[in-house]
Scaffold this motif. Structure first.
Motif, PDB file in Angstrom:
ATOM      1  N   HIS A  49      -6.589  -9.021  -1.379  1.00  0.00           N
ATOM      2  CA  HIS A  49      -6.172  -8.350  -0.142  1.00  0.00           C
ATOM      3  C   HIS A  49      -7.165  -8.653   0.961  1.00  0.00           C
TER       4      HIS A  49
ATOM      5  N   HIS B 273       0.808  -1.234   0.000  1.00  0.00           N
ATOM      6  CA  HIS B 273       0.000   0.000   0.000  1.00  0.00           C
ATOM      7  C   HIS B 273       0.835   1.276   0.000  1.00  0.00           C
TER       8      HIS B 273
ATOM      9  N   ASP C 279      -8.122  -2.067  -3.974  1.00  0.00           N
ATOM     10  CA  ASP C 279      -9.045  -2.853  -3.153  1.00  0.00           C
ATOM     11  C   ASP C 279      -9.705  -2.060  -2.037  1.00  0.00           C
ATOM     12  N   GLU C 280      -9.180  -0.882  -1.708  1.00  0.00           N
ATOM     13  CA  GLU C 280      -9.777  -0.155  -0.577  1.00  0.00           C
ATOM     14  C   GLU C 280     -10.656   1.010  -1.031  1.00  0.00           C
TER      15      GLU C 280
HETATM   16 ZN    ZN Z   1      -5.123  -3.982   0.519  1.00  0.00          ZN
END
Ligand code: ZN
Length: 390
Positions: A255, A78, A184-185
């Motif tokens: 993730h 990240h 993914d976030e």
């Molecule tokens: Zn992640």
């Protein structure tokens, strides 16, 4: 040896305490997965007070002690800005995960056409429409019309350019690395068609990535099983896998992969060998399980601190645990199997380490056999489900 892992199936073992690698090695030995033993995000380093170099040193020490002589990787997870890169490069990381999520425009799905057109002005319509419209055959992942192409461009265009800039900087600073792009976030899921668009655009910009982590439908929360409808996810994963197969040059990455036991058979089926899974907090929860069994007083202190800190500490995480749903603590180890308790303990790790880190590490040293065996059993379950093919 520490090296890029390329397209081998791989598994990331984040270790916030720097003590778990012997258990991780015991679990991964003999499986098809190439391991990442050092994996830490900037956010985790901030909360644990560790540096990229310390994380690397802890993993390396355990690797050498265990005589692990197969390839293993180190994931700088990240990374958000160009300034995040140097300390990880200096410490010899082999895998760089770039998260351009802050540049994703989550409103793009619902903007009016007028707003959409205003936001689109930076992009080259002639070029994009020639590339993505009028594709003659219907694909599993769907097809673009003018509006959906514009929405995808507004949603992901800046993020894609940011990921490309991070890649180019990395290429100037080092070579021979795995590169992952993760979105993914973000608030809204990455549809299969958007996923196709992201991959196509990254390739067009010359980004050579080893893996890509979309945001899948449903909720992949930290340290607990999947929240959502498995049949819907199953149908969606088929489409993502079709895009991956179409390009054939990288792996899909999951993730928040800890404890997604109900999902593993699906991704094993659809993703096959083109798979990377990341875990982190679940190793910390296994450490707390050792406390619950052997040092219950310390566990209870951490648990009550977690309760106090949860509302504050949860802000940068996607979690849904509710404090009023927490189980009572009469039967201790089983609290660690409860959805709400796991999330509360998981996201408050930074607060717990700041206050009780020394005692926690001392307890783990004392009961290290139990800790390593707990980790081995816990991850063997993960890896077994990920290896099984229907
Ligand atoms: Zn992640």
């Amino acid at each position: 040896m520490l090296s890029p892992l390329g397209l081998s199936p791989s598994f990331g073992f984040g270790d916030r305490l720097g003590l778990a690698t012997p258990g991780h090695i015991a679990a991964v030995r003999g499986t098809k997965f190439a391991p990442i033993f050092a994996q830490q995000s900037v956010r985790e380093n901030t909360r644990t007070g560790r540096t990229p170099q310390q994380v690397m040193d802890d993993a390396r020490r355990a690797v050498e002690a265990a005589g692990w002589d197969l390839p293993w990787g180190a994931d700088a997870d990240h990374l958000k800005t160009l300034e995040d890169l140097p300390p990880f490069i200096e410490a010899g990381y082999t895998f760089f995960t770039v998260d351009p999520g802050e540049h994703v425009d989550n409103g793009a799905d619902t903007y009016s056409l007028d707003v959409l057109k205003q936001k689109f002005v930076d992009s080259n319509w002639d070029e994009l429409s020639a590339l993505y419209l009028n594709q003659n055959s219907e694909q599993v992942w769907g097809h673009f019309d003018s509006e959906s192409l514009m929405r995808a461009t507004v949603k992901y265009g800046k993020a894609i350019r940011h990921a490309a800039a991070m890649f180019q900087r990395l290429c100037q600073m080092t070579d021979g690395f795995d590169f992952e792009v993760s979105v993914d976030e973000t608030d809204s899921p990455t549809t299969p068609l958007e996923y196709f668009f992201i991959v196509s655009e990254l390739r067009r910009l010359g980004v050579r990535f080893t893996s890509l982590a979309p945001r899948f439908i449903g909720r992949f929360e930290k340290g607990v099983d999947y929240v959502g409808d498995l049949d819907t996810l199953d149908a969606e994963l088929v489409k993502h896998a079709a895009v991956t197969a179409h390009f054939g040059t990288y792996k899909l990455s999951l993730h928040s992969g800890s404890d997604k036991f109900s999902v593993y058979p699906l991704i094993a089926k659809h993703w096959g060998e083109r798979i990377h899974v990341k875990t982190a907090g679940t190793s910390y929860l296994e450490a707390l399980r050792v406390l619950a069994n052997h040092e219950p007083d310390l566990f209870l202190k951490i648990y009550s601190l977690g309760r106090e800190r949860y509302e504050m500490d949860r802000r940068t995480y996607h979690v849904s645990a509710k404090l009023d749903m927490l189980p009572n603590t009469n039967d201790l180890p089983s609290a660690l199997d409860d959805f709400h308790a796991r999330e509360v303990l998981h996201v408050t790790f930074g607060s717990a380490l700041a206050q009780f880190g020394v005692e926690l590490k001392a307890a783990l040293a004392k009961y290290e056999t139990a800790y390593f065996e707990g980790l081995r059993i816990h991850f063997a379950k993960h890896l077994r489900l990920l290896e099984e093919q229907e």
